[in-house]
Design a protein around this motif. Structure first.
Motif, mmCIF file in Angstrom:
data_model
loop_
_atom_site.group_PDB
_atom_site.id
_atom_site.type_symbol
_atom_site.label_atom_id
_atom_site.label_comp_id
_atom_site.label_asym_id
_atom_site.label_seq_id
_atom_site.Cartn_x
_atom_site.Cartn_y
_atom_site.Cartn_z
ATOM 1 N N SER A 74 26.009 14.563 -60.395
ATOM 2 C CA SER A 74 25.263 13.297 -60.650
ATOM 3 C C SER A 74 23.806 13.579 -61.014
ATOM 4 O O SER A 74 23.129 12.828 -61.373
ATOM 5 N N HIS A 75 23.350 14.907 -60.691
ATOM 6 C CA HIS A 75 22.045 15.587 -61.090
ATOM 7 C C HIS A 75 21.902 16.273 -62.437
ATOM 8 O O HIS A 75 21.009 16.946 -62.483
ATOM 9 N N ASN A 76 23.036 16.216 -63.025
ATOM 10 C CA ASN A 76 23.104 17.007 -64.349
ATOM 11 C C ASN A 76 23.209 18.211 -64.283
ATOM 12 O O ASN A 76 22.768 19.257 -65.209
ATOM 13 N N ARG A 77 23.673 18.964 -63.107
ATOM 14 C CA ARG A 77 24.009 20.248 -62.714
ATOM 15 C C ARG A 77 25.378 20.650 -63.294
ATOM 16 O O ARG A 77 26.293 19.788 -62.760
#
Length: 111
Positions: free
Chosen positions: A8-11
């Motif tokens: 969800s944190h684009n990791r």
């Protein structure tokens, strides 16, 4: 090779974590995952990181809850016949209660 995933944190999710469980633990985990409406990966990650697991209401979750209620009813009948209560049943009932309480809160604000 599996597809790459983003959280969800684009990791990138490119690490694999594996562990063993008993058949009984697997059955309970599968039930909790189904009732949550999340993927197994998201459910386990949220639980391991002490984040809230919020059930995502959809037809699959309602069906999982219905099936779990039937299973709990069978266990309660077994207990009534003289058998003991196991911890897995109590955990399942607690989780189902949390989900139902959350649905009640959503419904109170939705009407």
């Amino acid at each position: 090779m599996s597809a790459k995933n983003l959280d969800s944190h684009n990791r990138w999710r490119n690490k694999t974590v594996a562990f063993r469980v008993s058949p009984e633990e697997d059955e309970q985990l599968e039930a909790f995952v189904q009732m949550s409406g999340l993927t197994k990966q998201d459910y386990i990650t949220r639980r391991l990181l002490c984040r809230d697991v919020v059930a995502q209401g959809n037809p699959r979750v309602y069906k999982a809850l219905r099936n779990q209620f039937a299973s709990v009813l069978d266990e309660l009948r077994r207990i009534e016949a003289g058998a003991g209560v196991d911890d897995e049943l109590l955990d399942t009932i607690r989780f189902m209660t949390e989900i139902m309480d959350g649905m009640k809160e959503d419904n109170a604000y939705g009407e």
